[in-house]
Design a protein around this motif. Structure first.
Motif, PDB file in Angstrom:
ATOM      1  N   GLY A  16      30.254  40.331  43.456  1.00  0.00           N
ATOM      2  CA  GLY A  16      30.723  40.502  42.084  1.00  0.00           C
ATOM      3  C   GLY A  16      30.992  41.952  41.730  1.00  0.00           C
ATOM      4  O   GLY A  16      30.891  42.847  42.570  1.00  0.00           O
ATOM      5  N   ALA A  17      31.347  42.167  40.467  1.00  0.00           N
ATOM      6  CA  ALA A  17      31.647  43.517  39.990  1.00  0.00           C
ATOM      7  C   ALA A  17      31.203  43.643  38.541  1.00  0.00           C
ATOM      8  O   ALA A  17      30.966  42.640  37.858  1.00  0.00           O
ATOM      9  CB  ALA A  17      33.150  43.790  40.096  1.00  0.00           C
ATOM     10  N   VAL A  18      31.064  44.882  38.091  1.00  0.00           N
ATOM     11  CA  VAL A  18      30.785  45.155  36.686  1.00  0.00           C
ATOM     12  C   VAL A  18      32.000  45.878  36.110  1.00  0.00           C
ATOM     13  O   VAL A  18      32.404  46.924  36.621  1.00  0.00           O
ATOM     14  CB  VAL A  18      29.516  46.017  36.508  1.00  0.00           C
ATOM     15  CG1 VAL A  18      29.310  46.368  35.034  1.00  0.00           C
ATOM     16  CG2 VAL A  18      28.292  45.286  37.055  1.00  0.00           C
ATOM     17  N   ILE A  19      32.593  45.296  35.070  1.00  0.00           N
ATOM     18  CA  ILE A  19      33.764  45.882  34.408  1.00  0.00           C
ATOM     19  C   ILE A  19      33.340  46.358  33.024  1.00  0.00           C
ATOM     20  O   ILE A  19      32.798  45.579  32.228  1.00  0.00           O
ATOM     21  CB  ILE A  19      34.906  44.845  34.260  1.00  0.00           C
ATOM     22  CG1 ILE A  19      35.196  44.149  35.601  1.00  0.00           C
ATOM     23  CG2 ILE A  19      36.159  45.522  33.714  1.00  0.00           C
ATOM     24  CD1 ILE A  19      35.744  45.033  36.673  1.00  0.00           C
ATOM     25  N   VAL A  28      30.842  40.195  36.541  1.00  0.00           N
ATOM     26  CA  VAL A  28      31.845  39.183  36.871  1.00  0.00           C
ATOM     27  C   VAL A  28      31.670  38.754  38.327  1.00  0.00           C
ATOM     28  O   VAL A  28      31.654  39.597  39.227  1.00  0.00           O
ATOM     29  CB  VAL A  28      33.280  39.745  36.666  1.00  0.00           C
ATOM     30  CG1 VAL A  28      34.308  38.640  36.847  1.00  0.00           C
ATOM     31  CG2 VAL A  28      33.426  40.374  35.282  1.00  0.00           C
ATOM     32  N   GLN A  29      31.508  37.457  38.555  1.00  0.00           N
ATOM     33  CA  GLN A  29      31.413  36.916  39.920  1.00  0.00           C
ATOM     34  C   GLN A  29      32.822  36.851  40.511  1.00  0.00           C
ATOM     35  O   GLN A  29      33.723  36.294  39.892  1.00  0.00           O
ATOM     36  CB  GLN A  29      30.800  35.510  39.886  1.00  0.00           C
ATOM     37  CG  GLN A  29      29.381  35.454  39.338  1.00  0.00           C
ATOM     38  CD  GLN A  29      28.380  36.071  40.282  1.00  0.00           C
ATOM     39  OE1 GLN A  29      28.354  35.757  41.459  1.00  0.00           O
ATOM     40  NE2 GLN A  29      27.563  36.976  39.763  1.00  0.00           N
ATOM     41  N   LEU A  59      30.468  34.609  34.141  1.00  0.00           N
ATOM     42  CA  LEU A  59      31.885  34.947  34.080  1.00  0.00           C
ATOM     43  C   LEU A  59      32.425  35.086  35.503  1.00  0.00           C
ATOM     44  O   LEU A  59      31.900  35.873  36.300  1.00  0.00           O
ATOM     45  CB  LEU A  59      32.061  36.262  33.317  1.00  0.00           C
ATOM     46  CG  LEU A  59      33.451  36.609  32.772  1.00  0.00           C
ATOM     47  CD1 LEU A  59      33.943  35.534  31.805  1.00  0.00           C
ATOM     48  CD2 LEU A  59      33.414  37.954  32.077  1.00  0.00           C
ATOM     49  N   TYR A  60      33.432  34.297  35.825  1.00  0.00           N
ATOM     50  CA  TYR A  60      34.071  34.358  37.145  1.00  0.00           C
ATOM     51  C   TYR A  60      35.398  35.080  36.997  1.00  0.00           C
ATOM     52  O   TYR A  60      36.168  34.795  36.066  1.00  0.00           O
ATOM     53  CB  TYR A  60      34.292  32.942  37.703  1.00  0.00           C
ATOM     54  CG  TYR A  60      33.009  32.249  38.091  1.00  0.00           C
ATOM     55  CD1 TYR A  60      32.524  32.302  39.395  1.00  0.00           C
ATOM     56  CD2 TYR A  60      32.267  31.553  37.144  1.00  0.00           C
ATOM     57  CE1 TYR A  60      31.331  31.677  39.749  1.00  0.00           C
ATOM     58  CE2 TYR A  60      31.078  30.918  37.484  1.00  0.00           C
ATOM     59  CZ  TYR A  60      30.616  30.987  38.795  1.00  0.00           C
ATOM     60  OH  TYR A  60      29.439  30.368  39.133  1.00  0.00           O
ATOM     61  N   GLY A  61      35.658  36.019  37.926  1.00  0.00           N
ATOM     62  CA  GLY A  61      36.867  36.830  37.821  1.00  0.00           C
ATOM     63  C   GLY A  61      37.809  36.619  38.989  1.00  0.00           C
ATOM     64  O   GLY A  61      37.376  36.368  40.121  1.00  0.00           O
TER      65      GLY A  61
END
Length: 200
Positions: A16-19, A28-29, A59-61
């Motif tokens: 995942g990431a952090v935006i 965000v996964q 939250l999926y991205g």
């Protein structure tokens, strides 16, 4: 519902990431395909799908709206939740999935961990009429194991390792496989990261 996010990439991890959006860091996964395109410190836009459960908001991205739409469509099939839908998109591109469902290609679908023959047949039965028109190009996309080295290499570079380190890790993972069935990309990526350790 949060349909998309745009902001600076604050962090990237294997899954995942952090935006940062308006001073708030959104976790965000993401699949390896999406993570490979993200760079810490740069701005990014992700199409997103918010999955609400009694005890969680996840939250999926996705890199584009096509992948997001397919993620949501897959979940309309019996027995498919967000984790399995995400696994499908971690193994195959959206076009490969659409072609497989449209052509009743269950062997491609069963390459995804968690989808057996019956599950693949159910996906085809329930989604074939919903999958929509496919692009007219006849180019066959390589699915599954054949493209994993490049996917893992891109993801490692996106996580901060250089090209040489990424190539070494991919080669080491490939050597370990030694003709075995190729696991899904997220598993291969985690193996590569373990080999690299903390060396940046």
């Amino acid at each position: 519902m949060i349909a998309s996010v745009r902001g600076k990439v604050a962090a990237v991890s294997p899954d995942g990431a952090v935006i940062e959006v308006g001073g708030v860091g959104l976790a965000v996964q993401c699949s390896p395909h999406t993570l490979a395109e993200l760079r810490v410190g740069q701005e990014a836009r992700l199409a997103t799908s918010l999955v609400v459960r009694e005890d969680s908001l996840t939250l999926y991205g996705f890199a584009d709206d096509e992948a997001k739409q397919l993620f949501e469509l897959l979940q309309t099939a019996t027995g498919v939740g967000p984790r399995l839908a995400q696994a499908v998109l971690a193994v195959h591109t959206p076009e490969v999935v659409r072609r497989a469902i449209s052509a009743s290609d269950t062997s491609t679908l069963t390459q995804v961990p968690g989808i057996g023959k019956k599950g693949a047949e159910r996906l085809v039965l329930e989604l074939r009429d919903k999958i929509g028109a496919l692009p007219g190009t006849g180019a066959a996309l390589v699915a599954g194991g054949a493209v994993w080295p490049e996917q893992v290499r891109q993801a490692l570079v996106g996580l901060g390792w250089n090209d040489k380190q990424a190539d070494q890790a991919v080669a080491a993972v490939a050597e370990q496989l030694d003709g075995q069935t190729v696991p899904p990309v997220p598993v291969l990526l985690k193996q590569a990261i373990r080999m690299l350790g903390t060396i940046r």
